[in-house]
Design a protein around this motif. Structure first.
Motif, PDB file in Angstrom:
ATOM      1  N   ALA A  22       0.826  -1.208   0.000  1.00  0.00           N
ATOM      2  CA  ALA A  22       0.000   0.000   0.000  1.00  0.00           C
ATOM      3  C   ALA A  22       0.857   1.254   0.000  1.00  0.00           C
ATOM      4  O   ALA A  22       0.522   2.246  -0.665  1.00  0.00           O
ATOM      5  CB  ALA A  22      -0.927  -0.005   1.218  1.00  0.00           C
ATOM      6  N   ALA A  23       1.969   1.219   0.733  1.00  0.00           N
ATOM      7  CA  ALA A  23       2.849   2.381   0.770  1.00  0.00           C
ATOM      8  C   ALA A  23       3.450   2.657  -0.605  1.00  0.00           C
ATOM      9  O   ALA A  23       3.593   3.820  -1.009  1.00  0.00           O
ATOM     10  CB  ALA A  23       3.955   2.168   1.798  1.00  0.00           C
ATOM     11  N   VAL A  24       3.786   1.608  -1.343  1.00  0.00           N
ATOM     12  CA  VAL A  24       4.309   1.769  -2.704  1.00  0.00           C
ATOM     13  C   VAL A  24       3.237   2.373  -3.611  1.00  0.00           C
ATOM     14  O   VAL A  24       3.499   3.302  -4.390  1.00  0.00           O
ATOM     15  CB  VAL A  24       4.797   0.418  -3.261  1.00  0.00           C
ATOM     16  CG1 VAL A  24       5.133   0.546  -4.743  1.00  0.00           C
ATOM     17  CG2 VAL A  24       6.017  -0.068  -2.484  1.00  0.00           C
ATOM     18  N   THR A  27       2.752   6.002  -2.807  1.00  0.00           N
ATOM     19  CA  THR A  27       3.878   6.838  -3.219  1.00  0.00           C
ATOM     20  C   THR A  27       3.863   7.110  -4.721  1.00  0.00           C
ATOM     21  O   THR A  27       4.026   8.258  -5.160  1.00  0.00           O
ATOM     22  CB  THR A  27       5.212   6.170  -2.835  1.00  0.00           C
ATOM     23  OG1 THR A  27       5.258   5.993  -1.419  1.00  0.00           O
ATOM     24  CG2 THR A  27       6.391   7.032  -3.275  1.00  0.00           C
ATOM     25  N   PHE A  28       3.656   6.071  -5.507  1.00  0.00           N
ATOM     26  CA  PHE A  28       3.789   6.210  -6.964  1.00  0.00           C
ATOM     27  C   PHE A  28       2.451   6.378  -7.706  1.00  0.00           C
ATOM     28  O   PHE A  28       2.407   6.965  -8.777  1.00  0.00           O
ATOM     29  CB  PHE A  28       4.542   4.998  -7.528  1.00  0.00           C
ATOM     30  CG  PHE A  28       5.941   4.860  -6.996  1.00  0.00           C
ATOM     31  CD1 PHE A  28       6.952   5.713  -7.433  1.00  0.00           C
ATOM     32  CD2 PHE A  28       6.247   3.902  -6.047  1.00  0.00           C
ATOM     33  CE1 PHE A  28       8.245   5.598  -6.947  1.00  0.00           C
ATOM     34  CE2 PHE A  28       7.546   3.774  -5.551  1.00  0.00           C
ATOM     35  CZ  PHE A  28       8.541   4.626  -6.002  1.00  0.00           C
ATOM     36  N   PHE A  29       1.373   5.862  -7.087  1.00  0.00           N
ATOM     37  CA  PHE A  29       0.055   5.980  -7.729  1.00  0.00           C
ATOM     38  C   PHE A  29      -0.976   6.386  -6.667  1.00  0.00           C
ATOM     39  O   PHE A  29      -1.899   5.625  -6.355  1.00  0.00           O
ATOM     40  CB  PHE A  29      -0.355   4.651  -8.375  1.00  0.00           C
ATOM     41  CG  PHE A  29       0.709   4.043  -9.241  1.00  0.00           C
ATOM     42  CD1 PHE A  29       0.931   4.515 -10.534  1.00  0.00           C
ATOM     43  CD2 PHE A  29       1.496   3.003  -8.768  1.00  0.00           C
ATOM     44  CE1 PHE A  29       1.916   3.949 -11.334  1.00  0.00           C
ATOM     45  CE2 PHE A  29       2.488   2.436  -9.553  1.00  0.00           C
ATOM     46  CZ  PHE A  29       2.703   2.923 -10.844  1.00  0.00           C
ATOM     47  N   PRO A  30      -0.823   7.567  -6.082  1.00  0.00           N
ATOM     48  CA  PRO A  30      -1.635   7.954  -4.925  1.00  0.00           C
ATOM     49  C   PRO A  30      -3.136   7.993  -5.184  1.00  0.00           C
ATOM     50  O   PRO A  30      -3.928   7.835  -4.240  1.00  0.00           O
ATOM     51  CB  PRO A  30      -1.093   9.336  -4.570  1.00  0.00           C
ATOM     52  CG  PRO A  30      -0.454   9.834  -5.825  1.00  0.00           C
ATOM     53  CD  PRO A  30       0.115   8.631  -6.497  1.00  0.00           C
ATOM     54  N   ASP A  31      -3.562   8.193  -6.415  1.00  0.00           N
ATOM     55  CA  ASP A  31      -4.991   8.298  -6.709  1.00  0.00           C
ATOM     56  C   ASP A  31      -5.596   6.996  -7.218  1.00  0.00           C
ATOM     57  O   ASP A  31      -6.789   6.954  -7.562  1.00  0.00           O
ATOM     58  CB  ASP A  31      -5.230   9.399  -7.751  1.00  0.00           C
ATOM     59  CG  ASP A  31      -4.811  10.775  -7.246  1.00  0.00           C
ATOM     60  OD1 ASP A  31      -4.983  11.024  -6.031  1.00  0.00           O
ATOM     61  OD2 ASP A  31      -4.304  11.576  -8.056  1.00  0.00           O
ATOM     62  N   LEU A  32      -4.806   5.938  -7.261  1.00  0.00           N
ATOM     63  CA  LEU A  32      -5.271   4.685  -7.838  1.00  0.00           C
ATOM     64  C   LEU A  32      -6.506   4.135  -7.122  1.00  0.00           C
ATOM     65  O   LEU A  32      -7.451   3.658  -7.768  1.00  0.00           O
ATOM     66  CB  LEU A  32      -4.144   3.648  -7.800  1.00  0.00           C
ATOM     67  CG  LEU A  32      -4.460   2.286  -8.428  1.00  0.00           C
ATOM     68  CD1 LEU A  32      -4.717   2.451  -9.925  1.00  0.00           C
ATOM     69  CD2 LEU A  32      -3.313   1.307  -8.183  1.00  0.00           C
TER      70      LEU A  32
END
Length: 330
Positions: A22-24, A27-32
């Motif tokens: 979830a942290a990844v 970080t990289f796809f916050p709106d997913l």
């Protein structure tokens, strides 16, 4: 595909792996997953509700009827674990820098990690090297599950002027009421205790994932090494303290050492603390990661440390045959 079996082989895997994934994503796809409705409610915004339900399920496992069994050993374990964690937490607050960290550690992470012990690991170790009386001591040691003792320590520090703000009575109740409700249900009905026990395990990966959606990957990189250090401190400081206290009392010292771990459910403690007192909100992310790292570290290191202690005791004539310890001159 053996997902659960794979996670079970990783120390603290049911908690750590979802949190890191979830942290990844955050970080990289916050709106997913921030798309509203049930998806966001469960995977992003659900940490508070899931943790509350988890605390209720955990509370149901505390059996007040068994307090009389090995109460002396359980109380000693509980007091030793809490005192050592609280003292180190106080040191962390006194020596913390302008960023609120001590040696990179969030003080609430120090308290949460060092005062909560891994019940499964304790029972496994004591089951191998202790007696039935020793295993029964966990009935009281189980009280260190959850945020209660951490809140007690922080309230004391608040009175001493080391913490900004104290917990009000309402704050205590708001965090502890789910645990109390669980205790009541579990002790009134054994079937309810069994039923709710399933929830304790099932909820962990879900609230861990929701917590991870509030963590930036930079915080994981920052907290990883310090979290490992926290785990090492937990094993060698709290474990050794328990060892020598039990040795001094002429009890099986391995039982004392077996509480030198961090409970997997302690990962929820920083969030629960911040929910009761907003002054801790700024360090929740890094504290959560550090507690998670400590959980993994202690799960790996404590059995190794206990094995080393067992070999030393056996050389001195201590017998651990079939879980029954016979004292020798140690």
């Amino acid at each position: 595909m053996k997902i659960k079996a794979t996670l079970d082989r990783i120390p603290g895997g049911m908690m750590v792996v979802p949190l890191l994934i979830a942290a990844v994503i955050n970080t990289f796809f916050p709106d997913l997953l921030r798309i509203g409705n049930f998806t966001q409610a469960l995977f992003v915004d659900g940490a508070g509700t899931l943790i509350s339900l988890f605390l209720l399920c955990t509370g149901a496992q505390i059996n007040v009827k068994s307090f009389g069994v090995s109460v002396g050993k359980g109380a000693t374990l509980l007091a030793t674990k809490w005192a050592v964690g609280a003292i180190f937490g106080l040191i962390a607050y006194m020596l913390a820098g302008d960023n609120g960290l001590w040696l990179g550690l969030a003080p609430i992470a120090v308290i949460a990690a060092m005062t909560n012990s891994n019940g499964g690991l304790f029972v496994a170790l004591v089951g191998q090297y202790g007696s039935k009386e020793d295993r029964a001591a966990y009935s009281l040691l189980a009280l260190n599950d959850g945020p209660f003792l951490t809140m007690v320590a922080l309230s004391i520090f608040g009175a001493m002027g080391f913490v900004d703000g104290m917990f009000s009575f309402t704050s205590f109740i708001s965090v502890l009421l789910p645990i109390v409700v669980g205790m009541v249900l579990g002790n009134l009905d054994e079937d309810m205790r069994t039923f709710l026990d399933k929830g304790s395990s099932m909820l962990i990966p879900f609230f861990a994932f929701a917590l991870g959606m509030g963590i930036d990957f930079a915080a994981i990189l920052e907290g990883g090494l310090s979290g490992i250090i926290l785990g090492i401190l937990t094993v060698f400081v709290t474990g050794s303290a328990g060892y020598f206290v039990f040795k001094a009392l002429k009890w099986n010292p391995i039982v004392g050492a077996a509480e030198g771990s961090t409970a997997g459910n302690a990962v929820a403690t920083p969030a629960a603390i911040a929910a009761a007192n907003a002054s801790f909100a700024s360090v929740v992310d890094i504290a959560t990661v550090q507690v998670a790292a400590s959980t993994v570290t202690t799960a790996i290191l404590l059995p190794i440390y206990v094995g080393f202690l067992v070999k030393r005791l056996e050389k001195k004539g201590y017998n651990f045959e079939q879980g029954n310890s016979e004292k020798a001159n140690i």
